[in-house]
Structure formats: structure tokens, C-alpha cells
Design an enzyme around this catalytic site. Sequence first.
Site, short mmCIF file in Angstrom:
data_model
loop_
_atom_site.label_atom_id
_atom_site.label_comp_id
_atom_site.label_asym_id
_atom_site.label_seq_id
_atom_site.Cartn_x
_atom_site.Cartn_y
_atom_site.Cartn_z
N SER A 24 -8.21 5.36 29.52
CA SER A 24 -9.42 5.30 28.64
C SER A 24 -9.95 3.95 27.85
CB SER A 24 -8.67 6.14 27.39
OG SER A 24 -8.31 7.34 27.36
N HIS B 235 -12.35 4.70 21.31
CA HIS B 235 -11.49 5.58 22.02
C HIS B 235 -11.23 6.81 21.16
CE1 HIS B 235 -7.02 7.03 22.46
NE2 HIS B 235 -7.42 7.06 23.61
N ARG C 41 -10.46 0.73 19.94
CA ARG C 41 -9.62 2.02 19.41
C ARG C 41 -10.53 2.78 18.72
NH1 ARG C 41 -4.54 3.89 19.92
NH2 ARG C 41 -3.86 1.96 20.96
#
Lengths: 206, 206
Positions: free
Chosen positions: B15, B41, B38
Site C-alpha cells: 500500500s 493509507h 499513513r
Amino acid sequence: MDNYVKTPHLIEEKSFEIITEELGEKTFPEEIGKIVKRVIHTTADFEYADITIISDGAIEAAKEAVKKGYNIVTDTNMAKSGINKRILKSFGGEVRCFIADEDVAVRAKEEKTTRAMAAMNKAIEDETNKIFVIGNAPTALFKLKEHMEAGRVKPALIIGVPVGFVGAAESKEELEKLDVPYITIRGRKGGSTVAAAIMNAILYMI
Amino acid sequence: MDNYVKTPHLIEEKSFEIITEELGEKTFPEEIGKIVKRVIHTTADFEYADITIISDGAIEAAKEAVKKGYNIVTDTNMAKSGINKRILKSFGGEVRCFIADEDVAVRAKEEKTTRAMAAMNKAIEDETNKIFVIGNAPTALFKLKEHMEAGRVKPALIIGVPVGFVGAAESKEELEKLDVPYITIRGRKGGSTVAAAIMNAILYMI
């Protein structure tokens, strides 16, 4: 600093007014609109107006499932935290999440799979777990599909909105092929807050 | 159905590769990049690359605060659920959320404010509560600001990312004016998952 809105009810009402206004000519049937707008309220992302998919009859099926007192299973404790338990409890249901259970961790390690999948294996062992709210793990959704195809579980509703870059979109494409009442988000977006928002929108309709 | 990635570690690694690739020429210093990626994500929303704001020295201050064993206070149980407690615990800190406490509900009713504000009033009574992670309630952030200005609390870090249409953007504009290490999201976007993602990015750096 004294002129900000401090009344929770008014904050939410005003938010929904702004969302409706900014959606402009993009209108929805009432109950679908309630779901879409609550997702936008949770994310401040208007793209959800275009990618939120509700299967025919899913809202009615969802309300029936809650009224029958079925339990909700979530894939994460975040989604569990976000769901309004008061309304659910009044019908006898509760929200369950098995991801942090010790036996689930053991099984995941043994089977070399995700804890999300092992948690799904545990969830289907109790047939009062009929509403599945999956906001994070594509593998949970894939596993649930396997169990459905093997006839081991017949969900009353799947809210399947995993977010992410590996498997999320694919897991949701598979969901749309299943013969089950579902609500999903096409593509990569979604998440635990989105999953909880959808479930809450349904609970607030009842 | 057998060819999907089932190894959690590989899913996350892949990812982040995709995110880095799709960010293209939009690059960041290493630690800032870890936070921004993040958040993407967690949301699958690349707009966060442009609206995530980290004050000078905030990451270093954040790591120091964790190492000192300070507690994290969140405004919602969702954000609390999403934060990795294992790393925090190894330094002696814990995650606290007062929103569902009975005395907080009573105080909110008496003072005709939000529970989020009453929860913040309670949070500052214990001076080991030094890291504030606010993903949902603008009123929590406004209240925290009042307490700071009155000299009642000196946070080591504020992750202030309330989402929404009424007060969220304004509360974050005020945060950017404060003399405190902060991480924020400009505009309407943010939320509990975003707040937890930012805190976790910091915890994983340590």
C-alpha cells in the site's frame, strides 16, 4: 471565542443543511439521502455522493434485521466504537468485534492469515450474528464471501466498505455480485468511520 | 478467490509503495512523509498530501512526549480504539477518553455545552495528560485553547483534526495560531481515523 456553536443537536442539523445545499441538484430518495449525507458529514468528502451504492431493498432489510435483534459484527474496534449501541440494544442486539480476541490471534498465526479473517471465522459460529459491518479489512470481506458460498452463513445485511490500496476495491466488487442486501463504497475509499456512519444512519431511521 | 494477499505486513508495505508512486513528484522529508502517507493509507484520499500541516519541531516534540510516558487524551472512543497502545504502554503512557464518563455527561448537561467540552475540562485536571488527539469535536479543540490561554494546561502535542462543516475548519485555524507543537488538517477534512493514523505514524517512528 464565545460565538461558536456549542449545542450538539444544532451542530448536526446545521451540518446536514450545508451538505444538502452543497449537493445542489444532486438529490436522493429520502432514506438513501440520509445515508449518503451522514457519510459526507463524517468525511467532509463529497465524492461519497457518487460512490455510495445501496442494493435494492437493503435499507428495508437492514431495519428489519435490527428490529429482529440480530447482532452486528464489525471487523475493527474502531467501527464498533462508532456505532450507536443504545438503539440497537433496545431491540436486543449488540455490536461484536473479535479482532482482538486471544483465540483469534492464535488461529491467525496457525493459519498464516490475517486476524481479520480468523475473526470472521469466529463470527459465523454464532448464527445470531447477522449484520456485518466491515470498514477496514478486504480479507474479512473475502472470507465472509467464502463462508456465504459454502452455505455457512446467510447475512441479513453487509455494510462492506474496506478502504485502501490492496484488495479493497476488489473485495467490494465481489460484494456487489453477491445475492445479499448490501451497502458499499466503490473504489478505494471507505473506512471504519464510514462504516459506522452508514450503520448509524440506518439506526437513526428506525 | 485464492489469489488475494493475506499477509498483513505485505499488504501494508505494498500500500505504501502504491501511495509513494502515485504521489509522484510530490515528495516529503522522511518523517513528514510517513505521517502524510499513513493518512492517505487510512482514507485513500490524496488531498491529504496538500492539507496536512505539521508545525516546526512537532514530530520531535511528539516523540519526546511519548518517551516521557505522557498520556494521550482523545475526544472520541473511535480515535482511542485506533491508536496503537502497545508502543505507548512500553513507555508508561496510556490512551484516555472521557467522553462516555457519567460525570462528564452530568457536567455537560448542567453547563449546557457539548460532552466533548466537558470531557476536555476533566482531561486537564490530570497534568500527565499532555498529548491531545482530537479528530471529531471542534468544541473540544476550542475548549482546550481556552484552557491553554488561561494557563491551565500546557500540551506537549496537539493533533487537532476535527472533521466537519460547523466549526471544524475554524477550530483548526485557531490551533495554527497557538504556540504549541501541533499537527492539523486544513479545511473541513479530518476525523477519528485520521487522528489515530497520525498518532500511530509517530508511534511507529519511535
